[in-house]
Design a protein around this motif. Structure first.
Motif, PDB file in Angstrom:
ATOM      1  N   ILE A   1     -14.341  37.113   6.880  1.00 13.36           N
ATOM      2  CA  ILE A   1     -13.921  38.153   5.940  1.00 13.36           C
ATOM      3  C   ILE A   1     -12.739  38.885   6.567  1.00 13.36           C
ATOM      4  O   ILE A   1     -12.909  39.791   7.388  1.00 13.36           O
ATOM      5  CB  ILE A   1     -15.070  39.124   5.619  1.00 13.36           C
ATOM      6  N   TRP A   2     -11.546  38.478   6.193  1.00 10.21           N
ATOM      7  CA  TRP A   2     -10.314  39.001   6.785  1.00 10.21           C
ATOM      8  C   TRP A   2     -10.179  40.507   6.576  1.00 10.21           C
ATOM      9  O   TRP A   2      -9.625  41.211   7.411  1.00 10.21           O
ATOM     10  CB  TRP A   2      -9.116  38.269   6.214  1.00 10.21           C
ATOM     11  N   PHE A   3     -10.686  41.030   5.452  1.00 10.59           N
ATOM     12  CA  PHE A   3     -10.595  42.469   5.158  1.00 10.59           C
ATOM     13  C   PHE A   3     -11.325  43.315   6.197  1.00 10.59           C
ATOM     14  O   PHE A   3     -10.993  44.465   6.405  1.00 10.59           O
ATOM     15  CB  PHE A   3     -11.210  42.791   3.780  1.00 10.59           C
ATOM     16  N   GLU A   4     -12.336  42.757   6.820  1.00 12.16           N
ATOM     17  CA  GLU A   4     -13.163  43.523   7.749  1.00 12.16           C
ATOM     18  C   GLU A   4     -12.707  43.403   9.198  1.00 12.16           C
ATOM     19  O   GLU A   4     -13.319  43.994  10.088  1.00 12.16           O
ATOM     20  CB  GLU A   4     -14.627  43.102   7.601  1.00 12.16           C
ATOM     21  N   ILE A   5     -11.652  42.655   9.439  1.00 19.41           N
ATOM     22  CA  ILE A   5     -11.120  42.518  10.796  1.00 19.41           C
ATOM     23  C   ILE A   5     -10.015  43.551  10.965  1.00 19.41           C
ATOM     24  O   ILE A   5      -8.964  43.464  10.348  1.00 19.41           O
ATOM     25  CB  ILE A   5     -10.615  41.085  11.054  1.00 19.41           C
ATOM     26  N   ARG A   6     -10.287  44.563  11.795  1.00 17.30           N
ATOM     27  CA  ARG A   6      -9.387  45.715  11.921  1.00 17.30           C
ATOM     28  C   ARG A   6      -8.782  45.877  13.306  1.00 17.30           C
ATOM     29  O   ARG A   6      -8.134  46.868  13.596  1.00 17.30           O
ATOM     30  CB  ARG A   6     -10.127  46.977  11.518  1.00 17.30           C
ATOM     31  N   GLY A   7      -8.989  44.903  14.155  1.00 18.58           N
ATOM     32  CA  GLY A   7      -8.402  44.932  15.494  1.00 18.58           C
ATOM     33  C   GLY A   7      -8.382  43.530  16.066  1.00 18.58           C
ATOM     34  O   GLY A   7      -9.231  42.698  15.736  1.00 18.58           O
ATOM     35  N   ILE A   8      -7.386  43.271  16.909  1.00 19.67           N
ATOM     36  CA  ILE A   8      -7.273  41.946  17.524  1.00 19.67           C
ATOM     37  C   ILE A   8      -6.923  42.072  18.998  1.00 19.67           C
ATOM     38  O   ILE A   8      -6.381  43.081  19.442  1.00 19.67           O
ATOM     39  CB  ILE A   8      -6.212  41.066  16.824  1.00 19.67           C
ATOM     40  N   GLU A   9      -7.240  41.008  19.731  1.00 23.06           N
ATOM     41  CA  GLU A   9      -6.818  40.886  21.117  1.00 23.06           C
ATOM     42  C   GLU A   9      -5.895  39.676  21.207  1.00 23.06           C
ATOM     43  O   GLU A   9      -6.294  38.562  20.857  1.00 23.06           O
ATOM     44  CB  GLU A   9      -8.010  40.692  22.040  1.00 23.06           C
TER      45      GLU A   9
ATOM     46  N   ARG B   1     -11.121  25.747  19.219  1.00 21.65           N
ATOM     47  CA  ARG B   1     -10.492  27.071  19.114  1.00 21.65           C
ATOM     48  C   ARG B   1     -11.093  27.904  17.977  1.00 21.65           C
ATOM     49  O   ARG B   1     -10.530  28.917  17.570  1.00 21.65           O
ATOM     50  CB  ARG B   1      -8.985  26.939  18.941  1.00 21.65           C
ATOM     51  N   LYS B   2     -12.243  27.483  17.467  1.00 19.97           N
ATOM     52  CA  LYS B   2     -12.918  28.251  16.423  1.00 19.97           C
ATOM     53  C   LYS B   2     -13.161  29.671  16.925  1.00 19.97           C
ATOM     54  O   LYS B   2     -13.546  29.862  18.070  1.00 19.97           O
ATOM     55  CB  LYS B   2     -14.232  27.591  16.034  1.00 19.97           C
ATOM     56  N   GLY B   3     -12.922  30.652  16.074  1.00 16.75           N
ATOM     57  CA  GLY B   3     -13.052  32.051  16.461  1.00 16.75           C
ATOM     58  C   GLY B   3     -11.728  32.675  16.857  1.00 16.75           C
ATOM     59  O   GLY B   3     -11.651  33.862  17.121  1.00 16.75           O
ATOM     60  N   GLN B   4     -10.686  31.842  16.901  1.00 15.87           N
ATOM     61  CA  GLN B   4      -9.338  32.328  17.200  1.00 15.87           C
ATOM     62  C   GLN B   4      -8.462  32.174  15.960  1.00 15.87           C
ATOM     63  O   GLN B   4      -8.746  31.370  15.082  1.00 15.87           O
ATOM     64  CB  GLN B   4      -8.723  31.532  18.354  1.00 15.87           C
ATOM     65  N   TRP B   5      -7.409  32.978  15.931  1.00 15.61           N
ATOM     66  CA  TRP B   5      -6.411  32.914  14.873  1.00 15.61           C
ATOM     67  C   TRP B   5      -5.066  32.607  15.510  1.00 15.61           C
ATOM     68  O   TRP B   5      -4.876  32.809  16.705  1.00 15.61           O
ATOM     69  CB  TRP B   5      -6.309  34.251  14.154  1.00 15.61           C
ATOM     70  N   SER B   6      -4.126  32.163  14.684  1.00 17.08           N
ATOM     71  CA  SER B   6      -2.805  31.795  15.171  1.00 17.08           C
ATOM     72  C   SER B   6      -1.756  32.233  14.159  1.00 17.08           C
ATOM     73  O   SER B   6      -2.021  32.314  12.959  1.00 17.08           O
ATOM     74  CB  SER B   6      -2.753  30.269  15.341  1.00 17.08           C
ATOM     75  N   CYS B   7      -0.552  32.491  14.664  1.00 14.63           N
ATOM     76  CA  CYS B   7       0.608  32.658  13.803  1.00 14.63           C
ATOM     77  C   CYS B   7       1.812  32.068  14.531  1.00 14.63           C
ATOM     78  O   CYS B   7       1.821  31.957  15.758  1.00 14.63           O
ATOM     79  CB  CYS B   7       0.839  34.105  13.395  1.00 14.63           C
TER      80      CYS B   7
ATOM     81  N   ILE C   1      -1.637  33.424  19.768  1.00 13.78           N
ATOM     82  CA  ILE C   1      -3.070  33.212  19.568  1.00 13.78           C
ATOM     83  C   ILE C   1      -3.794  34.534  19.807  1.00 13.78           C
ATOM     84  O   ILE C   1      -3.539  35.229  20.793  1.00 13.78           O
ATOM     85  CB  ILE C   1      -3.627  32.147  20.545  1.00 13.78           C
ATOM     86  N   PHE C   2      -4.714  34.860  18.890  1.00 13.12           N
ATOM     87  CA  PHE C   2      -5.460  36.107  19.025  1.00 13.12           C
ATOM     88  C   PHE C   2      -6.879  35.936  18.499  1.00 13.12           C
ATOM     89  O   PHE C   2      -7.184  34.994  17.770  1.00 13.12           O
ATOM     90  CB  PHE C   2      -4.736  37.258  18.317  1.00 13.12           C
ATOM     91  N   GLU C   3      -7.730  36.872  18.908  1.00 14.79           N
ATOM     92  CA  GLU C   3      -9.124  36.906  18.482  1.00 14.79           C
ATOM     93  C   GLU C   3      -9.426  38.285  17.900  1.00 14.79           C
ATOM     94  O   GLU C   3      -8.908  39.288  18.386  1.00 14.79           O
ATOM     95  CB  GLU C   3     -10.059  36.661  19.668  1.00 14.79           C
ATOM     96  N   PRO C   4     -10.294  38.347  16.904  1.00 10.20           N
ATOM     97  CA  PRO C   4     -10.700  39.645  16.360  1.00 10.20           C
ATOM     98  C   PRO C   4     -11.499  40.448  17.377  1.00 10.20           C
ATOM     99  O   PRO C   4     -12.221  39.877  18.204  1.00 10.20           O
ATOM    100  CB  PRO C   4     -11.591  39.277  15.172  1.00 10.20           C
ATOM    101  N   HIS C   5     -11.377  41.755  17.314  1.00 13.25           N
ATOM    102  CA  HIS C   5     -12.213  42.628  18.143  1.00 13.25           C
ATOM    103  C   HIS C   5     -13.667  42.565  17.677  1.00 13.25           C
ATOM    104  O   HIS C   5     -14.585  42.735  18.486  1.00 13.25           O
ATOM    105  CB  HIS C   5     -11.749  44.078  18.046  1.00 13.25           C
ATOM    106  N   GLU C   6     -13.866  42.350  16.388  1.00 14.09           N
ATOM    107  CA  GLU C   6     -15.215  42.334  15.825  1.00 14.09           C
ATOM    108  C   GLU C   6     -16.024  41.177  16.426  1.00 14.09           C
ATOM    109  O   GLU C   6     -15.577  40.038  16.425  1.00 14.09           O
ATOM    110  CB  GLU C   6     -15.170  42.198  14.295  1.00 14.09           C
ATOM    111  N   ASP C   7     -17.197  41.512  16.924  1.00 18.28           N
ATOM    112  CA  ASP C   7     -18.061  40.497  17.514  1.00 18.28           C
ATOM    113  C   ASP C   7     -19.494  40.786  17.082  1.00 18.28           C
ATOM    114  O   ASP C   7     -20.067  41.782  17.515  1.00 18.28           O
ATOM    115  CB  ASP C   7     -17.937  40.533  19.036  1.00 18.28           C
ATOM    116  N   PRO C   8     -20.055  39.978  16.220  1.00 20.05           N
ATOM    117  CA  PRO C   8     -19.501  38.729  15.709  1.00 20.05           C
ATOM    118  C   PRO C   8     -18.454  38.973  14.628  1.00 20.05           C
ATOM    119  O   PRO C   8     -18.411  40.045  14.021  1.00 20.05           O
ATOM    120  CB  PRO C   8     -20.723  38.013  15.126  1.00 20.05           C
ATOM    121  N   VAL C   9     -17.643  37.959  14.391  1.00 26.06           N
ATOM    122  CA  VAL C   9     -16.652  38.015  13.321  1.00 26.06           C
ATOM    123  C   VAL C   9     -17.407  38.099  11.999  1.00 26.06           C
ATOM    124  O   VAL C   9     -18.339  37.321  11.766  1.00 26.06           O
ATOM    125  CB  VAL C   9     -15.745  36.760  13.347  1.00 26.06           C
TER     126      VAL C   9
END
Length: 111
Positions: A94-102, A62-68, A77-85
């Motif tokens: 770099i959590w500061f640079e992730i500004r959108g999620i799916e 599940r690398k590349g995914q986040w969870s809460c 479960i969600f993934e950043p819009h930024e590609d690549p992360v």
């Protein structure tokens, strides 16, 4: 932060309180709404990092995914819009640079 949804089912649950309550029950639907509000209010993923909900990066398959957390044992479960992360020179996201999620799923992945 911008939030998108992997499928229409998740989008409907996020936007229709009645359907969300019927599908997920009171506790999980309330937690789902709180987590979405936290994410939507944030400018970047860093702003939710230390909020209640245990926001964290996943590893392994599940690398590349986040969870809460939602209600135990379910997770959002969600993934950043930024590609690549965006990563630093040590390979950490770099959590500061992730500004959108799916949002990709609600699941108990510990089974």
């Amino acid at each position: 932060m911008e939030i998108t949804f992997r499928n229409n089912k998740l989008r409907v649950l996020a936007n229709d309180d009645r359907k969300c309550l019927l599908k997920m029950g009171k506790v999980r639907s309330e937690k789902f709404k709180v987590r979405l509000d936290q994410l939507q209010s944030a400018q970047s993923l860093e702003e939710v990092r230390y909020l209640p909900g245990n926001y964290h990066e996943l590893v392994g398959d599940r690398k590349g995914q986040w969870s809460c957390d939602l209600d135990q044992p379910y997770r959002l479960i969600f993934e950043p819009h930024e590609d690549p992360v965006p990563i630093d020179n040590q390979g950490r996201s770099i959590w500061f640079e992730i500004r959108g999620i799916e949002v990709i799923e609600i699941i108990d992945y510990h089974k």
